[in-house]
Design a protein around this motif. Sequence first.
Motif, PDB file in Angstrom:
ATOM      1  N   HIS A 137       0.834  -1.197   0.000  1.00 42.72           N
ATOM      2  CA  HIS A 137       0.000   0.000   0.000  1.00 42.72           C
ATOM      3  C   HIS A 137       0.871   1.250   0.000  1.00 42.72           C
ATOM      4  O   HIS A 137       1.952   1.254   0.584  1.00 42.72           O
ATOM      5  CB  HIS A 137      -0.921   0.012   1.234  1.00 42.72           C
ATOM      6  N   ILE A 138       0.355   2.319  -0.604  1.00 42.12           N
ATOM      7  CA  ILE A 138       1.145   3.539  -0.783  1.00 42.12           C
ATOM      8  C   ILE A 138       1.518   4.167   0.559  1.00 42.12           C
ATOM      9  O   ILE A 138       2.604   4.746   0.696  1.00 42.12           O
ATOM     10  CB  ILE A 138       0.395   4.541  -1.709  1.00 42.12           C
ATOM     11  N   GLU A 139       0.663   4.007   1.588  1.00 39.72           N
ATOM     12  CA  GLU A 139       1.003   4.622   2.881  1.00 39.72           C
ATOM     13  C   GLU A 139       2.208   3.925   3.520  1.00 39.72           C
ATOM     14  O   GLU A 139       2.969   4.557   4.268  1.00 39.72           O
ATOM     15  CB  GLU A 139      -0.204   4.629   3.844  1.00 39.72           C
ATOM     16  N   THR A 175       4.380   0.411  -5.068  1.00 37.70           N
ATOM     17  CA  THR A 175       3.454  -0.640  -4.636  1.00 37.70           C
ATOM     18  C   THR A 175       3.583  -1.838  -5.584  1.00 37.70           C
ATOM     19  O   THR A 175       4.195  -1.739  -6.645  1.00 37.70           O
ATOM     20  CB  THR A 175       1.993  -0.148  -4.634  1.00 37.70           C
ATOM     21  N   ASP A 218       4.902   3.579  -8.346  1.00 37.96           N
ATOM     22  CA  ASP A 218       4.842   4.264  -7.047  1.00 37.96           C
ATOM     23  C   ASP A 218       5.389   3.416  -5.900  1.00 37.96           C
ATOM     24  O   ASP A 218       5.259   3.794  -4.738  1.00 37.96           O
ATOM     25  CB  ASP A 218       3.395   4.700  -6.745  1.00 37.96           C
ATOM     26  N   VAL A 261       4.685   2.620   1.679  1.00 37.50           N
ATOM     27  CA  VAL A 261       5.797   3.170   0.895  1.00 37.50           C
ATOM     28  C   VAL A 261       6.257   4.476   1.536  1.00 37.50           C
ATOM     29  O   VAL A 261       7.455   4.674   1.792  1.00 37.50           O
ATOM     30  CB  VAL A 261       5.364   3.430  -0.571  1.00 37.50           C
ATOM     31  N   ARG A 262       5.285   5.353   1.807  1.00 34.53           N
ATOM     32  CA  ARG A 262       5.613   6.675   2.377  1.00 34.53           C
ATOM     33  C   ARG A 262       6.315   6.534   3.727  1.00 34.53           C
ATOM     34  O   ARG A 262       7.317   7.189   3.990  1.00 34.53           O
ATOM     35  CB  ARG A 262       4.325   7.490   2.547  1.00 34.53           C
ATOM     36  N   LYS A 263       5.789   5.649   4.569  1.00 39.98           N
ATOM     37  CA  LYS A 263       6.352   5.473   5.908  1.00 39.98           C
ATOM     38  C   LYS A 263       7.787   4.926   5.831  1.00 39.98           C
ATOM     39  O   LYS A 263       8.680   5.381   6.545  1.00 39.98           O
ATOM     40  CB  LYS A 263       5.458   4.510   6.706  1.00 39.98           C
ATOM     41  N   LYS A 280       9.918   5.259   3.453  1.00 35.01           N
ATOM     42  CA  LYS A 280      10.853   6.278   2.953  1.00 35.01           C
ATOM     43  C   LYS A 280      11.460   7.060   4.118  1.00 35.01           C
ATOM     44  O   LYS A 280      12.626   7.441   4.082  1.00 35.01           O
ATOM     45  CB  LYS A 280      10.136   7.223   1.981  1.00 35.01           C
ATOM     46  N   LYS A 281      10.653   7.273   5.152  1.00 33.62           N
ATOM     47  CA  LYS A 281      11.151   7.998   6.332  1.00 33.62           C
ATOM     48  C   LYS A 281      12.242   7.211   7.057  1.00 33.62           C
ATOM     49  O   LYS A 281      13.052   7.779   7.778  1.00 33.62           O
ATOM     50  CB  LYS A 281       9.990   8.277   7.302  1.00 33.62           C
TER      51      LYS A 281
END
Lengths: 255, 255, 255, 255
Positions: C145-147, D70, D68, C149-151, C153-154
Amino acid sequence: MEGFRISEASVVFLKKPRLKEPILIEGLPGVGNVGKLAAEHLIDEIKAKKFAEVYSNDFPPQVLINDDGTIKLVRNELYYWKGKDKQLIILVGDYQGLSARGQYMLAQAILDIVEKYGTKMIFTLGGYGTGMEVEKPRVTGAATHIEIVRKLKKYGVNFKDEPGGGIIGASGLLLGLGMLRGMKGACLMGETAGYIVDPNSARQVLEVLTRYLGLDINFAKLEEKALEVKRITERIKKMEMAAEKSEKEDLRYIG
Amino acid sequence: MEGFRISEASVVFLKKPRLKEPILIEGLPGVGNVGKLAAEHLIDEIKAKKFAEVYSNDFPPQVLINDDGTIKLVRNELYYWKGKDKQLIILVGDYQGLSARGQYMLAQAILDIVEKYGTKMIFTLGGYGTGMEVEKPRVTGAATHIEIVRKLKKYGVNFKDEPGGGIIGASGLLLGLGMLRGMKGACLMGETAGYIVDPNSARQVLEVLTRYLGLDINFAKLEEKALEVKRITERIKKMEMAAEKSEKEDLRYIG
Amino acid sequence: MEGFRISEASVVFLKKPRLKEPILIEGLPGVGNVGKLAAEHLIDEIKAKKFAEVYSNDFPPQVLINDDGTIKLVRNELYYWKGKDKQLIILVGDYQGLSARGQYMLAQAILDIVEKYGTKMIFTLGGYGTGMEVEKPRVTGAATHIEIVRKLKKYGVNFKDEPGGGIIGASGLLLGLGMLRGMKGACLMGETAGYIVDPNSARQVLEVLTRYLGLDINFAKLEEKALEVKRITERIKKMEMAAEKSEKEDLRYIG
Amino acid sequence: MEGFRISEASVVFLKKPRLKEPILIEGLPGVGNVGKLAAEHLIDEIKAKKFAEVYSNDFPPQVLINDDGTIKLVRNELYYWKGKDKQLIILVGDYQGLSARGQYMLAQAILDIVEKYGTKMIFTLGGYGTGMEVEKPRVTGAATHIEIVRKLKKYGVNFKDEPGGGIIGASGLLLGLGMLRGMKGACLMGETAGYIVDPNSARQVLEVLTRYLGLDINFAKLEEKALEVKRITERIKKMEMAAEKSEKEDLRYIG
């Protein structure tokens, strides 16, 4: 046939002929296509009728394109023929199974059919690769029972002296699995180079078989095919020799 | 057997002997055919009786041709022997399964049979490829339990120091799967070059096994076979050396 | 276990721990054995307990020989660990399935187990082959899920710019099949040459994972292993350079 | 979907549209990806809607990484479109099955779906590898029935004179298996080099198909893709020629 699905061996009956103890004859693709050529010629000459098609998900996932642009799914086919005192079921087809498991399943599906018709005798036809051209191909045999070995020797069939050989594919399995069901049979293998289709070898095999079965058939079409193959191979040989000669002459110019 | 079909492992019982906790001994084809030679020699010497045949659609789709021109479908075979205080079931055969799945299924079918007879101990016999000729092949072992490792060391069995090896095929699976059923056992591997059948290595393996089992058998036939293999390999070596020498002499003429 | 048989995925439970929404972490053999090294180090450091073994007839038909001469059938293993606010199930093993079908079956068997425990999150660990030595291996990611991916990256996880890659084997399948059951997850891939086991890359992967999970573990043993691998590869390099140099000197003598 | 498992062909319906005798159009990956490019362009232009995903344990055990970061499990997809007097189901996807058996199973699963919708006609799209660049790719055909062959000839479709060809994979199987369920259909194959994706060939195939179906679509995006492929191949050619030229010049310096 709505919802029709193909498993490892799915039989589609076109008709259900009444048969009594038909002899099974197998001629699927193999070394030199000897068995296939022999069985197809036999079907043509005695005008055997197709009564079943066998599909399998172990055949290549492929359709073949006919001359008129239509297609057919790859399959095996069963033909029958009723003579005065003998009846035949003849197995031909586009391919053998791709895997060991598929080949066992297909052979067993064929035996299931012929067993119901009371089949007691099986002849499987094939080629015996020698790796070189054979002018007068002998017919080599192997049989389920020693009395069949003895009988076939009288028909000029050759039996190897050295042990240890094997028969791979449907020609072997139908006999080996048939034995376990109480059937008898033999494999007739025509000697053949192995790298080209061999109607001449098919003719030798078919001659032994038809004499054994007491059938009288015409071999003209098989002889024609053999001549055509001979013409083609000789043309290729001449071209190769010409190419070789011109190469040598080229070298002479250099020297 | 009407309608008889072969699945991944189909057992045909020729008789059903009464047995009590027989020890299973496996000798199927493998590296140097060490296990097969050893098990077949044991069967001959103690006159074990065949009681079952195992067929599989994971064996090559093939029949073998016997010396007399008759055929047999490739298979494994089970023999039994009743001694005074020990009983044996011996597994031999033409092939092992072609696929991983088939090998698991076949090993499990064998274990199903021997488990019913109460088998608690398994010996699997094989070769251990060294890649070069071995004059005095050692016997290397591996076992299901540490107490068997200790016991086998007393019989001169070698256990590797470096970790990481494996035993592939029936010799490994029967032990690994047998363990999961509460059985014990060991694999005895004779050192062998790996590129030729090795009756000498088979003899070493069989000597350890028979001493362990308290059996007294004659090794004359295995020694004969070993001598024959030696004669053949030495003849080949001489021919190679002669060919080499004549090549060198040819070069001298040029020089 | 009498009559015990192994199918495409057979689970043997050693105990049945009570777990609540454990996070699944996978580290099976793969490129540079990065995932396996990371997961095994994690098990050792947090002292996770083995609770299940997974056998499969799609694993190689093989037993492995332990250092003491005993054997084990190749398998996968499941460990569990209960932390204060987090629980883990860790999957390690000797092999992945040999066939596509077997790999799907095995991944599904694992998901069946963890789904019953309420697992909602999966981390799969692996290597990302670069074909050359990497001094400071980055950790590349992919997530369900994209969220996530975002997490990630941090946490310094790298996400590729060019599209079109793929994740082969259990590391991909557990996520892809888990998604279809409503689970979330990510694959963490450590950059690695690909032709040698890489404890250094495993360390980078494990550092990201433990920071994400809020675990504090010691990396000393993984660092030791990394140094040992470095020593060995450098020794090999020196030997190659020496061999090259002496070859050049040999050539000088000729000249 | 708790406990969701993937068999040889597992269909996940996203919606169940009401359709009446939709024509099935297949464009899975193959030679030059001609069929895939054509079917995907058609979906984009007519704005067809996805209604089902097909998973299989005969697809590679793999997830693909989206732009992205995913992932998606490899799969096939079914789209539908309702026109004024025609309805379509379009099959596209990442892969075809890996094994013969899997390909049969997948084709049958697709036919099960469309048969329920009353499908009577199938078009399969693919490439016909020529081994060399083709400026103006012809569209070669094969059909289930002779009347379709005749009709397609009017649309400029080429039918081979020599017999003996075949159509491998879904493009062949859907027709061959569809015939056995009473369906009709044809395969449209665009000539293509075979070693590069070929949007130009896809355009030719799609032009025949849309004219046959009476659809009017825009080809601009496919033309753009074709130009881009052309630019890339020409750049590569120039680089190769430059490299060749500089090599020759290097040789001149030596001489």
